[in-house]
Design an enzyme around this catalytic site. Structure first.
Site, PDB file in Angstrom:
ATOM      1  N   ARG A  78       0.858  -1.177   0.000  1.00  0.00           N
ATOM      2  CA  ARG A  78       0.000   0.000   0.000  1.00  0.00           C
ATOM      3  C   ARG A  78       0.899   1.232   0.000  1.00  0.00           C
ATOM      4  O   ARG A  78       1.924   1.260   0.680  1.00  0.00           O
ATOM      5  CB  ARG A  78      -0.901   0.032   1.244  1.00  0.00           C
ATOM      6  CG  ARG A  78      -2.102  -0.900   1.186  1.00  0.00           C
ATOM      7  CD  ARG A  78      -3.130  -0.470   0.145  1.00  0.00           C
ATOM      8  NE  ARG A  78      -4.279  -1.368   0.096  1.00  0.00           N
ATOM      9  CZ  ARG A  78      -4.381  -2.413  -0.727  1.00  0.00           C
ATOM     10  NH1 ARG A  78      -3.403  -2.693  -1.579  1.00  0.00           N
ATOM     11  NH2 ARG A  78      -5.464  -3.167  -0.724  1.00  0.00           N
TER      12      ARG A  78
ATOM     13  N   GLU B  50      -3.300   7.638  -4.062  1.00  0.00           N
ATOM     14  CA  GLU B  50      -3.694   7.146  -5.393  1.00  0.00           C
ATOM     15  C   GLU B  50      -4.978   7.785  -5.879  1.00  0.00           C
ATOM     16  O   GLU B  50      -5.899   7.952  -5.066  1.00  0.00           O
ATOM     17  CB  GLU B  50      -3.938   5.629  -5.295  1.00  0.00           C
ATOM     18  CG  GLU B  50      -2.721   4.824  -5.601  1.00  0.00           C
ATOM     19  CD  GLU B  50      -2.956   3.341  -5.410  1.00  0.00           C
ATOM     20  OE1 GLU B  50      -2.081   2.730  -4.796  1.00  0.00           O
ATOM     21  OE2 GLU B  50      -3.980   2.818  -5.858  1.00  0.00           O
TER      22      GLU B  50
ATOM     23  N   HIS C 139      -1.025   0.473 -10.038  1.00  0.00           N
ATOM     24  CA  HIS C 139      -1.676  -0.485  -9.129  1.00  0.00           C
ATOM     25  C   HIS C 139      -2.278  -1.674  -9.897  1.00  0.00           C
ATOM     26  O   HIS C 139      -3.499  -1.868  -9.909  1.00  0.00           O
ATOM     27  CB  HIS C 139      -2.746   0.200  -8.264  1.00  0.00           C
ATOM     28  CG  HIS C 139      -3.027  -0.559  -6.997  1.00  0.00           C
ATOM     29  ND1 HIS C 139      -3.428   0.035  -5.832  1.00  0.00           N
ATOM     30  CD2 HIS C 139      -2.960  -1.891  -6.714  1.00  0.00           C
ATOM     31  CE1 HIS C 139      -3.601  -0.875  -4.891  1.00  0.00           C
ATOM     32  NE2 HIS C 139      -3.325  -2.074  -5.418  1.00  0.00           N
TER      33      HIS C 139
END
Ligand code: GLV
Length: 321
Positions: free
Chosen positions: A241, A270, A288
């Protein structure tokens, strides 16, 4: 007929499976907080995505019918699990089906950043002059180098296996000794077994790869101090993460040359990425895509839907938290 809220685009075959027996809401577009809030009072299940803000305030809006939040991801830092459980809402995730694909991505980032693959590809696409040369675009070989894995779950173990095949020495850190046989899907015979303290891992590894969940303890586990402990020849890989890394501190470390490069699939805010990172040739940036293979995404969807089916039939979700 149960009502299922699908908060983000899903595979068509997954939507087909759900609509056989349920009324499906959403499923086409990423929903805003307000949209989710407007539906949450009237649904029996949510097929959620990792960017959905399912915090305590949102969960307080759930109607009495909501029985499960089936997260279509391994991570669940977007969900206030305690608040959900307090209201009798089960929360499930999709472990056991995405670790190989995600470890592939971490491995790919490690190779890309150490062998300068992104930079080399940009060179060719930019039509810059080149021909074979003994001294052109030299990278860093990994045979005999040390990989430090932070967080040894299924994904970390799968990354360790890949690195061992490459001839790397693999160490890991975790807050306590891991009983490897207790981690689902981990083979203790092939898993990395040399546990070291985080400080030693940072000081001695040639590549540091993050595989821990995002928790209050792991938020900014890689901060300015941790980056300063790494070798100036070392690389950082993050497929976990974004907020496990202090992105501003990472930019400073890359700018000052206190680490050699980074391979990133995830970001602190993000999909916004610190603008300085775009300019750095020693950084590989992916959007991602850790588990993004057709096969894996289908297995994740199917497992999340199985969890919904279980719970709506009065059974516990098979991969409940
Ligand atoms: C992806 O990041 C996941 O948590 O599954």
């Amino acid at each position: 007929m149960a009502r299922i809220l699908v908060t983000a685009p899903q595979l068509p075959e997954a939507l087909d499976l759900l609509t056989v027996t349920h009324e499906v809401i959403g499923g086409q577009e990423f929903m805003t907080r307000d949209e989710i809030a407007s539906y949450i009072g009237g649904v029996d299940a949510i097929l959620s995505a990792l960017s959905d803000p399912l915090d305590a305030e949102m969960i307080s809006l759930a109607g009495p019918g909501l029985k499960i939040i089936a997260q279509c991801a391994a991570g669940f830092n977007n969900i206030d699990v305690a608040a959900a459980k307090q209201r009798g809402i089960q929360v499930s995730t999709t472990p056991g089906v995405l670790h190989e694909a995600t470890a592939d991505t971490a491995f790919m980032l490690m190779l890309m950043v150490t062998r300068r693959a992104g930079e080399a590809e940009r060179w060719v696409r930019d039509h810059k002059p080149w021909r074979y040369s003994h001294t052109f675009m030299l990278g860093t070989g990994l045979q005999g180098a040390q990989l430090g894995i932070i967080g040894l779950g299924q994904i970390g173990e799968a990354m360790g296996r890949r690195a061992a095949v490459l001839g790397m020495d693999v160490v890991y850190s975790s807050r306590s000794d891991k009983d490897l046989s207790a981690i689902d899907g981990v083979n203790p015979d092939t898993a990395p077994t040399r546990r070291v303290e985080l400080g030693e891992l940072l000081e001695t590894s040639d590549v540091v790869s993050l595989h821990c969940p995002l928790t209050p303890e792991t938020r900014h586990i890689i901060d300015a101090a941790a980056l300063a402990q790494m070798k100036d020849t070392a690389f950082l890989v993050n497929t976990a993460r974004g907020a496990c890394v202090d992105e501003a501190a990472l930019v400073d470390a890359l700018n000052s040359g206190s680490i050699a490069g980074a391979g990133l699939d995830v970001y602190e805010d993000e999909p916004t990425i610190n603008p300085a990172l775009y300019e750095m040739d020693n950084v590989v940036l992916l959007p991602h895509i850790g588990s993004a293979t057709r096969q894996t995404r289908w297995m994740m969807s199917k497992l999340a839907i199985d969890n919904i089916t279980d719970v709506l039939a009065g059974r516990p979700a098979r991969t409940a938290l």
